[in-house]
Enzyme design. Structure first.
Site, PDB file in Angstrom:
ATOM      1  CB  SER A 113     -54.489   6.431 -94.917  1.00 20.62           C
ATOM      2  OG  SER A 113     -54.557   7.603 -94.157  1.00 20.62           O
TER       3      SER A 113
HETATM    4  N1  SAH Z   1     -51.202  10.053 -92.435  1.00 16.72           N
HETATM    5  C1  SAH Z   1     -51.408   9.058 -91.390  1.00 16.72           C
HETATM    6  C2  SAH Z   1     -52.862   8.793 -91.113  1.00 16.72           C
HETATM    7  C3  SAH Z   1     -53.324   9.772 -90.217  1.00 16.72           C
HETATM    8  S1  SAH Z   1     -54.863   9.602 -89.394  1.00 16.72           S
HETATM    9  C4  SAH Z   1     -50.701   7.770 -91.681  1.00 16.72           C
HETATM   10  O1  SAH Z   1     -50.173   7.614 -92.770  1.00 16.72           O
HETATM   11  O2  SAH Z   1     -50.657   6.913 -90.791  1.00 16.72           O
HETATM   12  C5  SAH Z   1     -55.077  11.323 -89.148  1.00 16.72           C
HETATM   13  C6  SAH Z   1     -54.152  11.906 -88.102  1.00 16.72           C
HETATM   14  O3  SAH Z   1     -54.413  13.294 -88.052  1.00 16.72           O
HETATM   15  C7  SAH Z   1     -54.392  11.361 -86.716  1.00 16.72           C
HETATM   16  O4  SAH Z   1     -53.219  10.827 -86.187  1.00 16.72           O
HETATM   17  C8  SAH Z   1     -54.842  12.596 -85.938  1.00 16.72           C
HETATM   18  O5  SAH Z   1     -54.404  12.600 -84.597  1.00 16.72           O
HETATM   19  C9  SAH Z   1     -54.209  13.726 -86.730  1.00 16.72           C
HETATM   20  N2  SAH Z   1     -54.819  15.041 -86.567  1.00 16.72           N
HETATM   21  C10 SAH Z   1     -56.127  15.342 -86.428  1.00 16.72           C
HETATM   22  N3  SAH Z   1     -56.290  16.672 -86.305  1.00 16.72           N
HETATM   23  C11 SAH Z   1     -55.046  17.232 -86.391  1.00 16.72           C
HETATM   24  C12 SAH Z   1     -54.553  18.568 -86.312  1.00 16.72           C
HETATM   25  N4  SAH Z   1     -55.355  19.613 -86.119  1.00 16.72           N
HETATM   26  N5  SAH Z   1     -53.218  18.752 -86.453  1.00 16.72           N
HETATM   27  C13 SAH Z   1     -52.362  17.717 -86.627  1.00 16.72           C
HETATM   28  N6  SAH Z   1     -52.785  16.430 -86.668  1.00 16.72           N
HETATM   29  C14 SAH Z   1     -54.108  16.187 -86.558  1.00 16.72           C
END
Ligand code: SAH
Length: 263
Positions: A113
Protein backbone atom coordinates in the site's frame (compact mmCIF):
# COMPACT_ATOMS: atom_id res chain seq x y z
CA UNK A 1 -3.07 -2.22 -13.36
CA UNK A 2 -2.32 -2.89 -9.73
CA UNK A 3 0.26 -0.12 -9.70
CA UNK A 4 -2.46 2.42 -9.11
CA UNK A 5 -4.27 0.56 -6.41
CA UNK A 6 -4.20 1.24 -2.69
CA UNK A 7 -4.03 4.97 -2.86
CA UNK A 8 -6.52 7.74 -2.27
CA UNK A 9 -8.64 7.93 -5.40
CA UNK A 10 -8.90 11.69 -5.45
CA UNK A 11 -9.83 14.54 -3.19
CA UNK A 12 -11.33 13.30 0.05
CA UNK A 13 -15.05 14.09 0.28
CA UNK A 14 -15.74 14.08 3.97
CA UNK A 15 -14.37 16.03 6.86
CA UNK A 16 -11.42 14.81 8.88
CA UNK A 17 -12.04 12.42 11.72
CA UNK A 18 -11.28 13.47 15.23
CA UNK A 19 -7.86 12.65 16.65
CA UNK A 20 -7.72 9.81 19.10
CA UNK A 21 -6.55 10.25 22.65
CA UNK A 22 -2.81 9.95 23.08
CA UNK A 23 -1.55 7.18 25.30
CA UNK A 24 1.21 9.43 26.68
CA UNK A 25 2.95 7.97 29.68
CA UNK A 26 2.02 4.33 29.12
CA UNK A 27 3.35 4.59 25.58
CA UNK A 28 6.66 6.09 26.66
CA UNK A 29 7.21 3.36 29.22
CA UNK A 30 6.25 0.63 26.79
CA UNK A 31 8.61 1.83 24.10
CA UNK A 32 11.50 1.80 26.55
CA UNK A 33 10.85 -1.74 27.65
CA UNK A 34 9.83 -3.38 24.40
CA UNK A 35 12.64 -5.36 22.74
CA UNK A 36 11.10 -5.69 19.22
CA UNK A 37 10.82 -1.92 18.82
CA UNK A 38 14.33 -1.30 20.04
CA UNK A 39 15.73 -4.04 17.86
CA UNK A 40 14.11 -2.65 14.72
CA UNK A 41 15.04 0.93 15.50
CA UNK A 42 18.68 0.21 16.31
CA UNK A 43 19.10 -1.97 13.27
CA UNK A 44 18.24 1.02 11.10
CA UNK A 45 20.55 3.52 12.79
CA UNK A 46 23.08 3.45 9.99
CA UNK A 47 20.40 3.06 7.35
CA UNK A 48 21.12 5.10 4.20
CA UNK A 49 17.35 5.32 3.61
CA UNK A 50 16.63 7.13 6.87
CA UNK A 51 16.61 10.55 5.27
CA UNK A 52 14.28 9.46 2.47
CA UNK A 53 11.94 8.06 5.08
CA UNK A 54 12.03 11.29 7.09
CA UNK A 55 11.20 13.24 3.94
CA UNK A 56 8.31 10.92 3.08
CA UNK A 57 6.82 11.36 6.54
CA UNK A 58 7.32 15.11 6.60
CA UNK A 59 6.11 15.96 3.07
CA UNK A 60 3.46 13.31 2.39
CA UNK A 61 2.14 11.93 5.66
CA UNK A 62 2.35 14.73 8.22
CA UNK A 63 1.37 17.28 5.56
CA UNK A 64 -0.23 15.54 2.55
CA UNK A 65 -0.28 17.65 -0.63
CA UNK A 66 -3.98 16.83 -1.20
CA UNK A 67 -5.26 18.50 1.95
CA UNK A 68 -4.01 19.64 5.33
CA UNK A 69 -7.18 18.31 6.98
CA UNK A 70 -5.92 14.79 6.19
CA UNK A 71 -2.56 15.24 7.87
CA UNK A 72 -1.59 12.33 10.08
CA UNK A 73 -0.66 13.85 13.43
CA UNK A 74 -0.37 10.95 15.81
CA UNK A 75 3.23 10.92 17.05
CA UNK A 76 3.38 7.17 17.52
CA UNK A 77 2.14 6.55 13.99
CA UNK A 78 4.67 9.04 12.60
CA UNK A 79 7.44 7.38 14.62
CA UNK A 80 6.47 3.97 13.27
CA UNK A 81 6.49 5.33 9.70
CA UNK A 82 9.97 6.80 10.30
CA UNK A 83 11.19 3.49 11.71
CA UNK A 84 9.94 0.69 9.47
CA UNK A 85 12.38 0.12 6.57
CA UNK A 86 9.92 0.08 3.66
CA UNK A 87 12.76 -0.71 1.25
CA UNK A 88 12.92 -4.16 2.81
CA UNK A 89 9.29 -4.80 1.83
CA UNK A 90 9.49 -3.95 -1.89
CA UNK A 91 10.96 -6.10 -4.69
CA UNK A 92 14.70 -5.39 -5.27
CA UNK A 93 14.11 -3.87 -8.71
CA UNK A 94 11.81 -1.23 -7.18
CA UNK A 95 14.16 -0.27 -4.38
CA UNK A 96 14.69 3.23 -5.78
CA UNK A 97 10.93 3.87 -5.43
CA UNK A 98 10.56 2.49 -1.91
CA UNK A 99 10.14 5.95 -0.35
CA UNK A 100 7.85 7.45 -2.94
CA UNK A 101 4.32 7.92 -1.68
CA UNK A 102 2.69 5.32 -3.86
CA UNK A 103 1.74 1.66 -3.93
CA UNK A 104 4.15 -0.74 -5.65
CA UNK A 105 3.63 -4.22 -7.13
CA UNK A 106 4.86 -7.11 -4.97
CA UNK A 107 4.02 -9.98 -7.33
CA UNK A 108 0.98 -12.28 -7.57
CA UNK A 109 -1.06 -9.30 -8.78
CA UNK A 110 -0.82 -7.67 -5.34
CA UNK A 111 0.65 -4.42 -4.07
CA UNK A 112 2.28 -2.89 -1.03
CA UNK A 113 0.00 0.00 0.00
CA UNK A 114 0.83 3.67 -0.38
CA UNK A 115 2.65 4.90 2.76
CA UNK A 116 0.15 7.73 3.35
CA UNK A 117 -2.74 5.27 3.38
CA UNK A 118 -0.89 2.93 5.74
CA UNK A 119 -0.33 5.82 8.17
CA UNK A 120 -3.89 7.15 7.84
CA UNK A 121 -5.48 3.74 8.42
CA UNK A 122 -3.18 3.05 11.36
CA UNK A 123 -4.11 6.34 12.98
CA UNK A 124 -7.81 5.62 12.51
CA UNK A 125 -7.54 2.40 14.48
CA UNK A 126 -6.74 4.40 17.62
CA UNK A 127 -4.53 1.69 19.06
CA UNK A 128 -1.92 1.70 21.82
CA UNK A 129 0.78 -0.47 23.40
CA UNK A 130 -1.56 -2.93 25.11
CA UNK A 131 -3.64 -3.71 22.04
CA UNK A 132 -4.00 -6.81 19.88
CA UNK A 133 -4.82 -6.17 16.25
CA UNK A 134 -6.07 -8.38 13.43
CA UNK A 135 -5.06 -7.54 9.86
CA UNK A 136 -6.63 -9.14 6.79
CA UNK A 137 -4.29 -8.97 3.77
CA UNK A 138 -0.67 -9.31 4.92
CA UNK A 139 0.78 -8.72 1.44
CA UNK A 140 4.39 -7.65 1.96
CA UNK A 141 3.96 -7.41 5.74
CA UNK A 142 4.62 -3.66 5.73
CA UNK A 143 1.35 -2.57 7.37
CA UNK A 144 1.79 -5.35 9.94
CA UNK A 145 5.28 -4.04 10.79
CA UNK A 146 3.97 -0.48 11.21
CA UNK A 147 1.31 -1.78 13.59
CA UNK A 148 3.85 -3.96 15.39
CA UNK A 149 5.82 -0.82 16.26
CA UNK A 150 2.79 0.51 18.14
CA UNK A 151 0.76 -2.37 19.56
CA UNK A 152 1.46 -5.48 21.65
CA UNK A 153 0.48 -8.13 19.12
CA UNK A 154 -0.46 -8.30 15.45
CA UNK A 155 -2.29 -11.27 13.92
CA UNK A 156 -2.33 -11.12 10.13
CA UNK A 157 -3.89 -13.35 7.48
CA UNK A 158 -2.84 -13.61 3.81
CA UNK A 159 -4.69 -15.67 1.22
CA UNK A 160 -1.79 -15.99 -1.27
CA UNK A 161 0.45 -18.65 0.21
CA UNK A 162 3.84 -17.51 -1.20
CA UNK A 163 3.15 -13.96 0.01
CA UNK A 164 2.27 -15.24 3.50
CA UNK A 165 5.50 -17.24 3.55
CA UNK A 166 7.76 -14.41 2.40
CA UNK A 167 6.11 -11.85 4.69
CA UNK A 168 6.58 -14.20 7.64
CA UNK A 169 10.29 -14.66 6.84
CA UNK A 170 10.81 -10.92 6.27
CA UNK A 171 9.13 -9.89 9.54
CA UNK A 172 11.13 -12.46 11.44
CA UNK A 173 14.37 -11.26 9.90
CA UNK A 174 13.54 -7.68 10.89
CA UNK A 175 12.90 -8.73 14.48
CA UNK A 176 9.13 -8.28 14.61
CA UNK A 177 8.53 -11.06 17.10
CA UNK A 178 5.05 -9.72 17.91
CA UNK A 179 3.54 -10.51 14.49
CA UNK A 180 1.96 -13.86 13.64
CA UNK A 181 1.25 -14.52 9.95
CA UNK A 182 -1.29 -17.11 8.87
CA UNK A 183 -2.13 -18.30 5.37
CA UNK A 184 -5.84 -18.48 4.62
CA UNK A 185 -9.10 -16.68 3.80
CA UNK A 186 -9.43 -13.76 6.19
CA UNK A 187 -13.18 -13.50 5.63
CA UNK A 188 -13.69 -15.64 8.72
CA UNK A 189 -11.19 -13.74 10.84
CA UNK A 190 -9.14 -15.62 13.41
CA UNK A 191 -11.52 -16.80 16.12
CA UNK A 192 -8.81 -18.29 18.32
CA UNK A 193 -7.41 -14.90 19.37
CA UNK A 194 -10.66 -12.88 19.34
CA UNK A 195 -11.85 -10.37 20.43
CA UNK A 196 -9.49 -7.83 18.85
CA UNK A 197 -8.86 -4.25 19.95
CA UNK A 198 -8.85 -3.26 16.28
CA UNK A 199 -9.25 -4.88 12.85
CA UNK A 200 -7.75 -3.58 9.62
CA UNK A 201 -8.64 -4.93 6.20
CA UNK A 202 -6.25 -4.00 3.40
CA UNK A 203 -8.16 -5.44 0.42
CA UNK A 204 -11.39 -4.08 -1.06
CA UNK A 205 -14.44 -6.05 0.07
CA UNK A 206 -17.97 -5.93 -1.36
CA UNK A 207 -19.29 -5.85 2.21
CA UNK A 208 -18.03 -5.98 5.78
CA UNK A 209 -17.52 -9.66 6.64
CA UNK A 210 -19.87 -10.45 9.59
CA UNK A 211 -17.30 -12.73 11.30
CA UNK A 212 -14.94 -9.74 11.55
CA UNK A 213 -17.63 -7.63 13.22
CA UNK A 214 -18.20 -10.43 15.68
CA UNK A 215 -14.50 -10.68 16.51
CA UNK A 216 -14.22 -6.95 17.21
CA UNK A 217 -14.16 -6.08 20.91
CA UNK A 218 -16.96 -3.79 22.12
CA UNK A 219 -15.62 -0.23 21.96
CA UNK A 220 -13.13 -1.11 19.20
CA UNK A 221 -12.66 0.06 15.60
CA UNK A 222 -12.33 -1.54 12.21
CA UNK A 223 -11.01 0.14 9.07
CA UNK A 224 -11.98 -1.44 5.75
CA UNK A 225 -12.24 -0.38 2.09
CA UNK A 226 -15.71 -1.31 0.83
CA UNK A 227 -16.76 -1.28 -2.80
CA UNK A 228 -16.47 -2.93 -6.21
CA UNK A 229 -13.20 -4.57 -7.29
CA UNK A 230 -10.86 -2.62 -9.60
CA UNK A 231 -12.85 0.59 -9.11
CA UNK A 232 -13.01 3.29 -6.52
CA UNK A 233 -14.01 2.07 -3.09
CA UNK A 234 -14.84 3.89 0.12
CA UNK A 235 -12.61 3.68 3.16
CA UNK A 236 -14.98 2.95 6.04
CA UNK A 237 -14.42 3.46 9.75
CA UNK A 238 -16.56 1.12 11.78
CA UNK A 239 -17.03 1.33 15.53
CA UNK A 240 -18.58 -1.31 17.71
CA UNK A 241 -20.14 0.55 20.61
CA UNK A 242 -20.04 -0.68 24.20
CA UNK A 243 -23.67 -1.80 23.79
CA UNK A 244 -22.79 -3.72 20.63
CA UNK A 245 -24.33 -1.16 18.27
CA UNK A 246 -22.39 -0.73 15.00
CA UNK A 247 -21.63 2.76 13.72
CA UNK A 248 -19.99 3.44 10.40
CA UNK A 249 -18.54 6.43 8.62
CA UNK A 250 -17.31 6.90 5.05
CA UNK A 251 -13.93 8.59 5.08
CA UNK A 252 -12.37 8.83 1.65
CA UNK A 253 -12.35 7.31 -1.81
CA UNK A 254 -9.55 4.75 -2.22
CA UNK A 255 -8.38 2.04 -4.61
CA UNK A 256 -7.37 -1.30 -3.14
CA UNK A 257 -6.71 -4.72 -4.68
CA UNK A 258 -9.76 -6.99 -4.38
CA UNK A 259 -10.66 -9.05 -1.35
CA UNK A 260 -10.70 -12.57 -2.78
CA UNK A 261 -12.25 -15.75 -1.41
CA UNK A 262 -10.95 -19.29 -1.18
CA UNK A 263 -12.80 -21.70 -3.49
N1 SAH B 1 -1.16 -4.77 3.85
C1 SAH B 1 -0.33 -5.10 2.70
C2 SAH B 1 -0.97 -4.73 1.39
C3 SAH B 1 -1.84 -5.77 1.02
S1 SAH B 1 -2.51 -5.86 -0.60
C4 SAH B 1 1.04 -4.48 2.79
O1 SAH B 1 1.28 -3.69 3.68
O2 SAH B 1 1.88 -4.83 1.96
C5 SAH B 1 -3.90 -6.80 -0.12
C6 SAH B 1 -3.58 -8.23 0.24
O3 SAH B 1 -4.79 -8.84 0.65
C7 SAH B 1 -3.05 -9.04 -0.92
O4 SAH B 1 -1.81 -9.61 -0.61
C8 SAH B 1 -4.12 -10.11 -1.11
O5 SAH B 1 -3.60 -11.36 -1.52
C9 SAH B 1 -4.74 -10.20 0.27
N2 SAH B 1 -6.09 -10.75 0.34
C10 SAH B 1 -7.10 -10.58 -0.54
N3 SAH B 1 -8.19 -11.25 -0.13
C11 SAH B 1 -7.86 -11.84 1.06
C12 SAH B 1 -8.56 -12.70 1.96
N4 SAH B 1 -9.82 -13.08 1.75
N5 SAH B 1 -7.90 -13.10 3.08
C13 SAH B 1 -6.62 -12.75 3.32
N6 SAH B 1 -5.91 -11.98 2.46
C14 SAH B 1 -6.52 -11.52 1.35
Amino acid sequence: MTRHLQSPAGMPRTSAVSRRAVHGLVLAIASLSWPPIQAAAQQEDDDPHREARERLVRDHIASPPFGAQYAVGDEEVLRAMRTVPRHRFVPPDLLSQAYEDRPLPIGHGQTISQPYIVAFMTELLGVGPEDRVLEIGTGSGYQAAVLAEIVAQVFTIEIVEPLARSARARLEELGYANVVVREGDGYYGWQEHAPYDAIIVTAAASHVPPPLLEQLRAGARMVIPVGPPFQVQTLMLIEKRADGRIEQRSLMPVRFVPFTREE
